[in-house]
Design an enzyme around this catalytic site. Structure first.
Site, PDB file in Angstrom:
ATOM      1  N   THR A 136      -4.286  -8.678 -21.509  1.00 22.86           N
ATOM      2  CA  THR A 136      -3.082  -8.795 -20.686  1.00 22.86           C
ATOM      3  C   THR A 136      -2.363 -10.098 -21.008  1.00 22.86           C
ATOM      4  O   THR A 136      -2.988 -11.138 -21.182  1.00 22.86           O
ATOM      5  CB  THR A 136      -3.435  -8.759 -19.186  1.00 22.86           C
ATOM      6  OG1 THR A 136      -4.070  -7.516 -18.889  1.00 22.86           O
ATOM      7  CG2 THR A 136      -2.187  -8.897 -18.328  1.00 22.86           C
ATOM      8  N   LEU A 162      -6.230 -13.227 -15.908  1.00 23.88           N
ATOM      9  CA  LEU A 162      -5.605 -12.107 -16.593  1.00 23.88           C
ATOM     10  C   LEU A 162      -6.617 -11.576 -17.599  1.00 23.88           C
ATOM     11  O   LEU A 162      -7.306 -12.362 -18.260  1.00 23.88           O
ATOM     12  CB  LEU A 162      -4.328 -12.545 -17.322  1.00 23.88           C
ATOM     13  CG  LEU A 162      -3.143 -12.993 -16.457  1.00 23.88           C
ATOM     14  CD1 LEU A 162      -1.997 -13.469 -17.342  1.00 23.88           C
ATOM     15  CD2 LEU A 162      -2.670 -11.873 -15.543  1.00 23.88           C
ATOM     16  N   ASP A 163      -6.715 -10.252 -17.722  1.00 26.49           N
ATOM     17  CA  ASP A 163      -7.639  -9.666 -18.685  1.00 26.49           C
ATOM     18  C   ASP A 163      -7.338 -10.173 -20.091  1.00 26.49           C
ATOM     19  O   ASP A 163      -6.220 -10.611 -20.389  1.00 26.49           O
ATOM     20  CB  ASP A 163      -7.527  -8.142 -18.678  1.00 26.49           C
ATOM     21  CG  ASP A 163      -7.998  -7.533 -17.370  1.00 26.49           C
ATOM     22  OD1 ASP A 163      -8.736  -8.215 -16.641  1.00 26.49           O
ATOM     23  OD2 ASP A 163      -7.613  -6.386 -17.088  1.00 26.49           O
ATOM     24  N   LYS A 164      -8.315 -10.053 -20.960  1.00 29.60           N
ATOM     25  CA  LYS A 164      -8.163 -10.527 -22.339  1.00 29.60           C
ATOM     26  C   LYS A 164      -6.945  -9.914 -23.019  1.00 29.60           C
ATOM     27  O   LYS A 164      -6.209 -10.594 -23.743  1.00 29.60           O
ATOM     28  CB  LYS A 164      -9.430 -10.210 -23.139  1.00 29.60           C
ATOM     29  CG  LYS A 164      -9.392 -10.710 -24.576  1.00 29.60           C
ATOM     30  CD  LYS A 164     -10.673 -10.353 -25.313  1.00 29.60           C
ATOM     31  CE  LYS A 164     -10.612 -10.807 -26.769  1.00 29.60           C
ATOM     32  NZ  LYS A 164     -11.838 -10.427 -27.524  1.00 29.60           N
TER      33      LYS A 164
END
Length: 239
Positions: free
Chosen positions: A104, A100-102
Site C-alpha cells: 500500500t 500501511l501494508d507493504k
C-alpha cells in the site's frame, strides 16, 4: 507518561509494565493507566530513572511521508526488508503513526510524540483516513451501498466505509473508488472488498483528516507545518 518521556514505543512500554520492569516510588506498576505525578513521584524502568526533564522535554519531530509500495511500516525488520525509516534521514527514535501494508502506498505520519500517536490511532477520535483504490471487476451500485452501510469481516466484525465512485474503466472492467474509514483494522479495506467479491489492484492513502499528500512525490518526506500539527492536535483534544 513513559511514551511522553520518549522511553520507548507504546507497545514496548506496555510490555515493560507486563514484565514488572516499571516502578513508581519503588513499587512495581502493573497497570498501563497508572497516574504519575512528575512533581512528586520517582519513576524507574528496568532500573533506569526517568526524570522530570524527560517528561517535559519537547524535542518532538513530525514528518509526513509518501510511502512507496515495497516498504514496511515498522522501525526494524528481522528479515532485513526495507522499512519506512530508510526513507527518512533522522537519527532520532521516530516511529510510524499506524501502518500501511507493504504493497500500500501513500500518506504516513512519523513522529516521536507518543501521546499524539496514541490518539491518532485510537478509533474513538474518529480521524478520517482517506484512500483511493482500483478494484476489479467493475463495482455495482448495490455494493457501494453495502460498503457505506457496513459489511462483516473476519467472520464477526461489522465495519463500514464512506464510499464514492470516482471512475469506471469499462474497457478494463475496473473501478476507481474513494473510501474513508476511521478504524485501523489490519487489511480492513482489502477484506471489505474481498467479502463482496472484488480484488484490490492498487491502494493508496491520500489523506488523514485535512492533511493531504498534495505534491509530495513517492518516497519523499517533509516536516508537518505548524498549521497541520495544530490541526491534528485539535482533532484529538491536545490543544
Amino acid at each position: 507518561m513513559l511514551i511522553r518521556a520518549n522511553v520507548a514505543s507504546r507497545r514496548k512500554c506496555n510490555q515493560a509494565i507486563k514484565e514488572a520492569k516499571v516502578k513508581v516510588n519503588n513499587k512495581v506498576i502493573t497497570e498501563p493507566t497508572f497516574l504519575v505525578d512528575i512533581e512528586k513521584d520517582t519513576v524507574n524502568i528496568d532500573g533506569k530513572p526517568i526524570t522530570k526533564r524527560d517528561f517535559l522535554k519537547e524535542d518532538f519531530v513530525y514528518y509526513i511521508l509518501n510511502k512507496p509500495a515495497g516498504y514496511i511500516s515498522t522501525v526494524k525488520d528481522t528479515h532485513h526488508r526495507k522499512t519506512v525509516l530508510d526513507l527518512i534521514k533522522d537519527k532520532r527514535r521516530i516511529y510510524p503513526v499506524g501502518r500501511l501494508d507493504k504493497d500500500t502506498e501513500g500518506l504516513l505520519i512519523l513522529t516521536n510524540d507518543g501521546q499524539l500517536t496514541y490518539r491518532l490511532t485510537h478509533p474513538s477520535f474518529k480521524i478520517d483516513k482517506i484512500y483511493r483504490l482500483i478494484i476489479k471487476p467493475k463495482i455495482v451500485k448495490e455494493d457501494i451501498e453495502r460498503l457505506n452501510n457496513g459489511v462483516i469481516i473476519d467472520n464477526y466484525k461489522k465495519v463500514s466505509a464512506k464510499t464514492k465512485l470516482i471512475k469506471n474503466y469499462k474497457d478494463q472492467n475496473r473501478s476507481e473508488l474513494e473510501l474513508i474509514i476511521h478504524q485501523g483494522i489490519k487489511r480492513q479495506i482489502k477484506k471489505m472488498l474481498s467479502v463482496l467479491g472484488y480484488e484490490v489492484i492498487s491502494l493508496k492513502r491520500i489523506g488523514i483528516g485535512d492533511i493531504k499528500l498534495t505534491n509530495l512525490k513517492r518516497g519523499e518526506c517533509r516536516r508537518l507545518t505548524k498549521d497541520e500539527l495544530n490541526y491534528l492536535k485539535k482533532k484529538v483534544g491536545m490543544s
